[in-house]
Scaffold this active site. Structure first.
Site, mmCIF file in Angstrom:
data_model
loop_
_atom_site.group_PDB
_atom_site.id
_atom_site.type_symbol
_atom_site.label_atom_id
_atom_site.label_comp_id
_atom_site.label_asym_id
_atom_site.label_seq_id
_atom_site.Cartn_x
_atom_site.Cartn_y
_atom_site.Cartn_z
ATOM 1 N N GLY A 10 0.765 -1.401 -0.023
ATOM 2 C CA GLY A 10 0.039 -0.039 -0.134
ATOM 3 C C GLY A 10 0.847 1.218 0.050
ATOM 4 O O GLY A 10 2.092 1.265 -0.225
ATOM 5 N N PHE A 11 0.187 2.298 0.169
ATOM 6 C CA PHE A 11 0.638 3.650 0.164
ATOM 7 C C PHE A 11 2.010 3.604 1.236
ATOM 8 O O PHE A 11 3.050 3.821 0.935
ATOM 9 C CB PHE A 11 -0.211 4.737 0.393
ATOM 10 C CG PHE A 11 0.342 6.107 0.650
ATOM 11 C CD1 PHE A 11 1.626 6.531 0.110
ATOM 12 C CD2 PHE A 11 -0.330 6.720 1.657
ATOM 13 C CE1 PHE A 11 1.772 7.830 0.598
ATOM 14 C CE2 PHE A 11 0.123 7.863 2.364
ATOM 15 C CZ PHE A 11 1.068 8.436 1.721
ATOM 16 N N THR A 35 -6.179 -2.623 -1.879
ATOM 17 C CA THR A 35 -5.900 -1.207 -2.402
ATOM 18 C C THR A 35 -4.443 -0.842 -2.669
ATOM 19 O O THR A 35 -4.021 -0.144 -3.220
ATOM 20 C CB THR A 35 -6.282 -0.116 -1.202
ATOM 21 O OG1 THR A 35 -5.854 -0.485 0.061
ATOM 22 C CG2 THR A 35 -7.835 -0.066 -1.064
ATOM 23 N N GLY A 36 -3.475 -2.211 -2.151
ATOM 24 C CA GLY A 36 -2.088 -2.194 -2.514
ATOM 25 C C GLY A 36 -1.811 -2.426 -3.951
ATOM 26 O O GLY A 36 -2.915 -2.741 -4.812
ATOM 27 N N TYR A 143 -14.342 1.260 10.477
ATOM 28 C CA TYR A 143 -12.812 1.568 10.539
ATOM 29 C C TYR A 143 -12.554 2.004 11.945
ATOM 30 O O TYR A 143 -11.580 1.572 12.380
ATOM 31 C CB TYR A 143 -12.587 2.651 9.328
ATOM 32 C CG TYR A 143 -11.280 2.985 9.317
ATOM 33 C CD1 TYR A 143 -10.286 2.175 8.808
ATOM 34 C CD2 TYR A 143 -10.599 4.302 9.774
ATOM 35 C CE1 TYR A 143 -8.782 2.817 8.638
ATOM 36 C CE2 TYR A 143 -9.355 4.703 9.944
ATOM 37 C CZ TYR A 143 -8.588 3.998 9.000
ATOM 38 O OH TYR A 143 -7.225 4.430 8.883
ATOM 39 N N TYR A 157 -3.324 -8.284 24.878
ATOM 40 C CA TYR A 157 -2.107 -9.300 24.490
ATOM 41 C C TYR A 157 -0.714 -8.875 25.272
ATOM 42 O O TYR A 157 -0.063 -9.992 25.777
ATOM 43 C CB TYR A 157 -1.853 -9.621 23.025
ATOM 44 C CG TYR A 157 -2.637 -10.734 22.467
ATOM 45 C CD1 TYR A 157 -3.840 -10.684 22.161
ATOM 46 C CD2 TYR A 157 -1.631 -11.809 22.161
ATOM 47 C CE1 TYR A 157 -4.475 -11.899 21.694
ATOM 48 C CE2 TYR A 157 -2.399 -12.847 21.707
ATOM 49 C CZ TYR A 157 -3.896 -12.687 21.655
ATOM 50 O OH TYR A 157 -4.378 -13.959 20.901
HETATM 51 P P1 NAD Z 1 -3.532 1.717 1.676
HETATM 52 O O1 NAD Z 1 -5.030 1.450 1.314
HETATM 53 O O2 NAD Z 1 -2.798 2.314 0.707
HETATM 54 O O3 NAD Z 1 -2.819 0.629 2.222
HETATM 55 C C1 NAD Z 1 -3.331 -0.611 2.932
HETATM 56 C C2 NAD Z 1 -2.606 -2.072 2.365
HETATM 57 O O4 NAD Z 1 -3.308 -2.978 3.210
HETATM 58 C C3 NAD Z 1 -3.145 -2.098 1.009
HETATM 59 O O5 NAD Z 1 -2.066 -2.529 0.307
HETATM 60 C C4 NAD Z 1 -4.016 -2.994 0.968
HETATM 61 O O6 NAD Z 1 -4.170 -3.909 -0.083
HETATM 62 C C5 NAD Z 1 -3.770 -3.858 2.336
HETATM 63 N N1 NAD Z 1 -4.555 -4.911 2.830
HETATM 64 C C6 NAD Z 1 -6.029 -4.204 3.389
HETATM 65 N N2 NAD Z 1 -6.721 -5.245 3.807
HETATM 66 C C7 NAD Z 1 -5.992 -6.448 3.881
HETATM 67 C C8 NAD Z 1 -6.030 -7.645 4.377
HETATM 68 N N3 NAD Z 1 -7.263 -8.182 4.801
HETATM 69 N N4 NAD Z 1 -4.734 -8.627 3.895
HETATM 70 C C9 NAD Z 1 -3.787 -8.068 3.666
HETATM 71 N N5 NAD Z 1 -3.595 -6.873 3.100
HETATM 72 C C10 NAD Z 1 -4.426 -6.023 3.067
HETATM 73 O O7 NAD Z 1 -3.417 2.834 3.096
HETATM 74 P P2 NAD Z 1 -2.331 3.466 3.810
HETATM 75 O O8 NAD Z 1 -2.636 5.064 3.717
HETATM 76 O O9 NAD Z 1 -0.970 3.099 3.294
HETATM 77 O O10 NAD Z 1 -2.610 3.060 5.179
HETATM 78 C C11 NAD Z 1 -1.749 1.938 5.854
HETATM 79 C C12 NAD Z 1 -2.120 1.853 7.329
HETATM 80 O O11 NAD Z 1 -2.057 3.103 7.838
HETATM 81 C C13 NAD Z 1 -3.570 1.329 7.343
HETATM 82 O O12 NAD Z 1 -3.587 0.470 8.481
HETATM 83 C C14 NAD Z 1 -4.391 2.700 7.889
HETATM 84 O O13 NAD Z 1 -5.338 2.278 8.683
HETATM 85 C C15 NAD Z 1 -3.242 3.396 8.659
HETATM 86 N N6 NAD Z 1 -3.472 4.792 8.564
HETATM 87 C C16 NAD Z 1 -3.261 5.645 7.643
HETATM 88 C C17 NAD Z 1 -3.250 6.875 7.433
HETATM 89 C C18 NAD Z 1 -3.127 7.771 6.236
HETATM 90 O O14 NAD Z 1 -3.533 9.084 6.393
HETATM 91 N N7 NAD Z 1 -2.672 7.112 5.364
HETATM 92 C C19 NAD Z 1 -4.005 7.473 8.441
HETATM 93 C C20 NAD Z 1 -4.351 6.704 9.647
HETATM 94 C C21 NAD Z 1 -3.867 5.328 9.883
#
Ligand code: NAD
Ligand code: UDP
Length: 346
Positions: A10-11, A35-36, A143, A157
């Site tokens: 992912g991002f 979403t990755g 979420y 845990y």
């Molecule tokens: P993103 O959607 O780009 O990345 C999420 C990744 O998780 C993707 O590659 C997706 O394919 C993978 N994924 C989703 N469900 C899955 C599953 N069941 N099994 C395996 N892989 C799975 O989002 P991001 O912005 O890179 O966010 C990454 C993490 O950081 C997330 O947990 C998000 O909640 C957290 N986060 C991000 C932000 C932000 O602003 N970017 C803010 C707060 C928290």
């Protein structure tokens, strides 16, 4: 070290994998590609210290690792609301599976939590001691509450089984490798500006967010993972706060455009303000963001300009506007991407 990064394609995950590989770690990047994207980590695939594991965190996993960064979960409201049951499962069952793994192999585990645990905050800026104000039954609850239960599981845990946990409460983060169709505000406004389309402002744009550039965030995550005996949650974000209208103006300026706005309804439960109090991160991790919004936006605009130039005719590269996308159309887009099936919600 052998390090597992879930959501690694992912991002944020892809930047984290890159950083860890560069530091000499052996990295297992786990992702179900909801979403990755493979292209986010393509440049790492030839590296012998990097391995891609296609797997869903909702299923158990056994892997000998010393550290786990648990990021697997869609982060954009558009995507996490598409299949809310799956979002809850990814947060609850996914975190549980990773905690079981951490306990079994004795790994330290860091959970990517979120400022969403504060919901519609009654305390501003948000400190870690604030318990939040979250609607448990709204469209964002899958979420917000999913992430809250994930924090609960982490603490239980730790208390019950002595698992060595870290909890990062991440505030809005942006940067290169966000998808054009991610649906979050920074990527939407940049793609719309570069295409000379009006920017879709939800509500009147007076709601605020605090935007952190991804390089700063990754530095914070790595420092938190390395810190000893730090089991309480830590806010990671940039404390500079902007209204979404100000953001629209800044992005239009970075793209050399006059801001043209089209108004859309404010989504239900959209928080009116968000700013992290990062005293804990400053004190315990000696961490604070170093990249100002203007500089981060310029870097992100350059990235999207390159991408759009290469994929000008791609239908899937349209920004996704939450209020406009009919559910059936969204489902078709996911099916076309080939990574999402209806049974994922069961
Ligand atoms: P993103 O959607 O780009 O990345 C999420 C990744 O998780 C993707 O590659 C997706 O394919 C993978 N994924 C989703 N469900 C899955 C599953 N069941 N099994 C395996 N892989 C799975 O989002 P991001 O912005 O890179 O966010 C990454 C993490 O950081 C997330 O947990 C998000 O909640 C957290 N986060 C991000 C932000 C932000 O602003 N970017 C803010 C707060 C928290
Ligand atoms: N937003 C907007 N236009 C868009 C996308 C989002 O005005 O095209 C607003 C949204 O209503 C919210 C803010 O921008 O107030 C941040 O939205 P985002 O989805 O990026 O993240 P989150 O709401 O989870 O902080």
């Amino acid at each position: 070290m052998r390090v597992l990064v879930t959501g690694g394609a992912g991002f944020i995950g892809s930047h984290l994998c890159e950083r860890l590989v560069r530091k000499g770690h052996e990295v297992f990047c786990l992702d179900n590609f909801f979403t990755g994207r493979r292209e986010n980590i393509r440049h790492l695939l030839d590296c012998r210290r990097f391995q891609l594991v296609r797997h869903d965190v909702c299923e158990p996993l056994l892997l000998e690792v010393e550290q786990i960064y648990n990021l697997a979960c869609p982060a954009s409201p558009v995507h996490y609301q598409y299949n809310p049951i799956k979002t809850v499962k990814s947060n609850v069952m996914g975190t549980l599976n990773m905690l079981v793994l951490a306990r079994r192999v004795g790994a330290r585990i860091l959970q990517a939590s979120t400022s969403e645990v504060y919901g519609e905050p009654m305390v501003h800026p948000q400190t870690e001691s604030y318990w939040g104000n979250v609607n448990p039954i709204g469209p964002r609850s899958c979420y917000d509450e999913g992430k809250r239960v994930a924090e609960t599981l982490m603490m239980d845990y730790h208390r019950q089984n002595g698992v060595d946990i870290r909890i990062a409460r991440i505030f809005n983060t942006y940067g290169p490798r966000m998808a054009e169709s991610d649906g979050r505000v920074v990527s939407n406004f940049i793609v719309q500006s570069l295409r000379d389309q009006p920017l879709t402002l939800y509500g009147d744009g007076s709601q605020t967010r605090s935007f952190c550039f991804v390089d700063d965030l990754v530095e914070g995550l790595v420092r938190l993972m390395q810190a000893e005996e730090l089991h309480d949650p830590v806010n990671l974000g940039n404390p500079s706060e902007f209204s979404i209208r100000q953001l629209a103006e800044q992005i239009a300026a970075c793209c050399g455009r006059e801001p043209r706005i089209t108004y859309r309804p404010l989504p239900q439960d959209d928080p009116t303000q968000r700013r992290p109090d990062i005293t804990r991160a400053r004190t315990l991790l000696s961490w604070e963001p170093t990249i100002a919004l203007r500089e981060g936006l310029e870097r992100t605009v350059r990235y999207f300009a390159g991408r759009l130039h290469r994929s000008r005719h791609s239908r899937r590269s349209q920004p996704v506007v939450l209020a406009e996308l009919p559910f059936a159309e969204r489902r078709r887009a996911y099916r076309e991407a080939g990574n999402w099936t209806d049974h994922d919600g069961l």
